[in-house]
Design a protein around this motif. Structure first.
Motif, short mmCIF file in Angstrom:
data_model
loop_
_atom_site.label_atom_id
_atom_site.label_comp_id
_atom_site.label_asym_id
_atom_site.label_seq_id
_atom_site.Cartn_x
_atom_site.Cartn_y
_atom_site.Cartn_z
N GLN A 42 0.81 -1.21 0.00
CA GLN A 42 0.00 0.00 0.00
C GLN A 42 0.84 1.26 0.00
O GLN A 42 0.34 2.33 -0.35
CB GLN A 42 -0.99 0.00 1.15
CG GLN A 42 -0.36 -0.09 2.51
CD GLN A 42 -1.38 -0.15 3.62
OE1 GLN A 42 -1.80 0.89 4.10
NE2 GLN A 42 -1.78 -1.34 4.01
N MET A 56 -5.01 -1.66 -2.95
CA MET A 56 -6.18 -0.78 -2.83
C MET A 56 -7.45 -1.61 -2.66
O MET A 56 -8.31 -1.27 -1.83
CB MET A 56 -6.29 0.14 -4.05
CG MET A 56 -7.46 1.11 -3.99
SD MET A 56 -7.33 2.33 -2.66
CE MET A 56 -6.22 3.52 -3.42
N ALA A 134 -1.29 3.89 -2.57
CA ALA A 134 -2.64 3.41 -2.25
C ALA A 134 -3.07 3.90 -0.85
O ALA A 134 -4.20 4.32 -0.66
CB ALA A 134 -2.70 1.89 -2.32
N TRP A 177 -5.62 7.24 -10.03
CA TRP A 177 -6.47 6.16 -9.50
C TRP A 177 -7.94 6.40 -9.86
O TRP A 177 -8.44 7.51 -9.74
CB TRP A 177 -6.38 6.13 -7.97
CG TRP A 177 -5.07 5.70 -7.42
CD1 TRP A 177 -4.00 6.50 -7.13
CD2 TRP A 177 -4.68 4.37 -7.07
NE1 TRP A 177 -2.98 5.75 -6.62
CE2 TRP A 177 -3.37 4.44 -6.57
CE3 TRP A 177 -5.31 3.14 -7.13
CZ2 TRP A 177 -2.67 3.30 -6.13
CZ3 TRP A 177 -4.63 2.02 -6.69
CH2 TRP A 177 -3.34 2.10 -6.20
#
Length: 185
Positions: A42, A56, A134, A177
């Motif tokens: 992450q 994620m 993330a 993202w």
């Protein structure tokens, strides 16, 4: 007769960049962040895109489990749609839900997820350096009302996460993202 129910839950756009970005005064939602032992990679920007997307996805389900919500199933159609949206944002240098002038759920429809009765929500974010990890993106989403509502929405059953790396807004190490949530009736 085909019935289409579209529950669109969009979030306020969020931009995080190295050296700037959003600062969080409190720690109200930090308890919802998964430990790295539970969701590896992450914070590992050197990890593959697939490994970061998996981190994620893991973090999303960790958050939902902490709120006693059902975990979300990863659906390849939403995964494809999320990746295509992230690509659009990067390719067109257009950080918004209607990137490249397309309607918000253009790709969700195009890949075939949005058929018949369905609902969807979308979170988008980008960051460079550690602010694109993330963990950093998830933390920012948790501190944003619209993003958090999408993550906590009990009617959502499915998810897809797309990450694209590249040059964006003057940063060579940007991570874009897209997180799409949905349900089909």
């Amino acid at each position: 007769m085909k019935r289409t129910l579209v529950s669109i839950a969009l979030s306020v756009v969020l931009v995080l960049a190295a050296g700037g970005g959003t600062a969080f005064a409190g720690t109200e939602y930090d308890y919802l962040l998964a430990p790295t032992s539970v969701c590896p990679n992450q914070m590992n920007l050197a990890a593959s895109v697939a490994a970061q997307e998996q981190a994620m996805l893991c973090m999303l389900n960790y958050v939902r489990s902490k709120k006693r919500l059902p975990v979300l199933a990863t659906r390849s159609l939403l995964q494809d749609s999320s990746n295509l949206k992230s690509l659009d944002i990067l390719r067109c240098a257009d950080f918004r839900h209607q990137a490249c002038g397309r309607e918000t759920f253009y790709h969700t429809k195009r890949v075939g997820y949005a058929q018949g009765c369905w609902g969807a929500g979308e979170n988008i974010a980008w960051g460079s350096g550690t602010r694109g990890s993330a963990r950093s993106i998830m933390r920012a989403w948790l501190y944003s009302t619209g993003h958090r509502e999408n993550i906590f929405k009990s009617s959502f059953r499915d998810k897809g996460v797309g990450l694209v790396k590249g040059r964006f807004a003057g940063y060579s190490n940007a991570q874009v993202w897209t997180n799409q949530f949905g349900y089909r009736c």
